[in-house]
Design an enzyme around this catalytic site. Structure first.
Site: not given
Ligand code: GLU
Length: 428
Positions: A117-118
Site C-alpha cells: 500500500g502507499k
C-alpha cells in the site's frame, strides 16, 4: 536498448516516467523470467483500490484550505496492505499506485506477511506549521479510518512524514475507535508502541546491501569509497554505518547540494535532515558539488537515497560508480536501468536495499499485537538475518540465471505472490 518501442524510449527520459509506468514495465519485464500464469500478472498490474479523500485544514490564520489525500492498496494476497504515507506536492493517485506496487514486491522479497500500500497528501509539508501538520494528519486519519486498520492496511512514515506524524495518526484513529490500537500504523515513537531501531532501519538495510554487494564483487569495505545522495533517515544512517564499518564516505548531499572530500567525510558530525534540515552545505569540506555532480563521481558505491527518478537516460552514461545501491524508492528510471545493465553496472534494487524499513515495521506490528517491546539488539539482529536471507535468495537467482539484481528480486517476489494467489485461487 531495443527492449520496447514506446515513445518514451525514443526520447529517453525527456520527462521521466511516473512510478506507476515504471512499476508496470518492471513487472512486465520480470514476468518474462518467471513461470507465472498471465492472469496473475494481469491482476498484479492493477491495484485493489485507490481511495481518494478531501482533507480540509484550518490554517493558523483561520482560513480553510482543502488538500487531496490518497491511499492506494495494491495487493493483499500475503497479508494486510503495508506502506508509507508521504506528504509531498507531487503526491497523486498514480504515484501512490506505482509506489504501492513496489511495496507488494518489497514485502514479498523480504518474505513478510504483508501486501503493498502507499498513500499521502498532495501538500508541501514545509509550508505548514507543526500545529497545522497535526490537524491535517488527524483529519486525514479520520478520512481513511474505514480503509486502514491493524489487520487490513497499516501505514508508516515516508517522505515528509515521521514518527510524530504516525503518533498523531494512531491517536486520532484510536480515539475514534474507542481503544488504543498501536498496530494501525508503524514507525511510531517507541514510547507509544514504536520499535527501537525503526528509524534507522532503511539506512541499515541499505548499508548491509552495500556491504554484501562489495563482498560479492570480491572487494573490501575498507577499500571502498561511497557517495550518498540525500542525508535523511535512509542516506544519513547508511552513510554513518558504512563509515563505522570501514568504508570511506567521500560525498553526501541534501536538496541544496553536496560536500566532497576524497579523504573521507566524518558523517557522524554532519547533522541529518531530522537533526537540522538542509545543513549539509554548512559543513566544512574541501569541495562542494551539485547533486548532479555527486551522481557521476568516480566512486565504488553510489547510494541515491533522496527522491525518485535521479538516474535517468540523460545521466546513466555518465555514472562512474562500480555499484549502485538504491536507498530511495525508484531512483533509477526504466531507461536508465537498461543503460546501466548494458554498461554492466550492478544496481541493487530499492525493494531489497531499503526494505529494512518495512521489515522493522513488521517487527513493530508484532510487538504491538503482543503488547511487548523488543530490545534494540534483538531488532538489529533479526533485521540483519532477514536482509541476509533475502540477499541470498536474490543472489541465487543472479548466480543461477544471470539475471540483473532487480530482475532477480522481482523473480523472488513474484514467485511467492503467484504461489499464494494460485493456492488461494480466484474468487468467486
Ligand atoms: N515508507 C517505507 C518504504 O517505502 C516503509 C514502509 C513501511 O514501513 O510500511 O518502504
Amino acid at each position: 536498448m531495443g527492449m520496447t518501442s514506446s515513445a518514451t524510449e525514443t526520447e529517453p527520459d525527456a520527462e521521466p516516467d511516473s512510478a506507476l509506468v515504471t512499476a508496470r514495465r518492471q513487472l512486465e519485464r520480470a514476468a518474462t523470467h518467471v513461470d507465472v500464469e498471465p492472469g496473475v500478472i494481469e491482476r498484479l498490474k492493477h491495484p485493489t483500490r485507490v481511495q481518494q479523500v478531501s482533507v480540509p485544514l484550518e490554517r493558523d490564520d483561520g482560513s480553510v484550505e482543502v488538500f487531496t489525500g490518497y491511499r492506494a492498496q495494491h495487493d493483499d494476497v500475503r497479508g494486510p496492505y503495508k506502506g508509507g504515507l508521504r506528504y509531498h506536492p507531487e503526491v497523486s493517485a498514480e504515484e501512490c499506485t506505482g509506489l504501492s506496487m513496489w511495496m507488494t514486491w518489497k514485502c514479498a522479497v523480504m518474505d513478510l506477511p504483508f501486501g503493498g500500500g502507499k498513500g499521502g497528501i498532495a501538500v508541501d509539508p514545509k509550508a505548514l506549521t507543526g500545529e497545522e501538520t497535526e490537524r491535517l494528519t488527524r483529519r486525514f486519519a479520520e478520512e481513511l479510518r474505514d480503509v486502514v486498520g491493524p489487520t487490513t492496511d497499516v501505514p508508516a512514515p515516508d517522505m515528509g512524514t515521521d514518527a510524530q506524524t504516525m503518533a498523531w495518526f494512531m491517536d486520532a484513529y484510536s480515539m475514534q475507535q474507542g481503544e488504543t490500537i498501536p498496530g494501525v500504523v508503524t514507525g511510531k515513537p517507541p514510547v507509544i508502541g514504536g520499535s527501537y531501531g525503526r528509524e534507522e532501519a532503511p539506512g541499515r538495510s541499505a548499508a548491509i546491501a552495500a556491504r554484501e554487494a562489495v563482498r560479492y564483487h570480491d572487494r573490501e569495505l575498507a577499500e571502498t569509497t561511497v557517495a550518498v545522495q540525500g542525508f535523511g533517515s535512509v542516506g544519513a544512517n547508511a552513510a554513518r554505518l558504512l563509515e563505522d564499518w570501514g568504508a570511506t564516505v567521500v560525498a553526501v548531499s541534501d536538496i541544496n547540494g553536496a560536500i566532497y572530500d576524497p579523504d573521507g567525510l566524518e558523517t557522524h558530525a554532519i547533522p541529518t535532515h531530522d537533526e537540522e534540515p538542509e545543513a549539509v552545505l554548512e559543513q566544512a569540506a574541501p569541495e562542494t558539488l551539485s547533486n548532479g555532480e555527486l551522481l557521476t563521481l568516480d566512486v565504488d558505491v553510489l547510494l541515491p537515497a533522496a527522491v525518485g527518478n535521479v538516474i535517468t537516460a540523460n545521466n546513466a552514461d555518465d555514472i562512474r560508480a562500480d555499484i549502485v545501491v538504491e536507498g530511495a524508492n525508484g531512483p533509477t528510471t526504466f531507461a536508465a536501468d537498461a543503460i546501466l545493465e548494458e554498461r554492466e553496472i550492478p544496481v541493487i534494487p530499492d525493494i531489497l536495499a531499503n526494505a529494512g524499513g518495512v521489515t522493522v515495521s513488521y517487527f513493530e506490528w508484532l510487538q504491538d499485537i503482543n503488547r511487548r517491546q523488543w530490545s534494540l539488539e534483538r531488532v538489529n539482529e533479526e533485521l540483519e538475518e532477514h536482509v541476509l536471507e533475502a540477499w541470498h535468495d536474490v543472489r541465487a537467482e543472479v548466480d543461477d540465471r544471470g539475471l540483473t539484481w532487480r530482475d532477480a528480486a522481482y523473480v523472488v517476489a513474484l514467485s511467492r505472490i503467484a504461489e499464494a494467489k494460485a493456492t488461494r485461487g480466484l474468487w468467486p
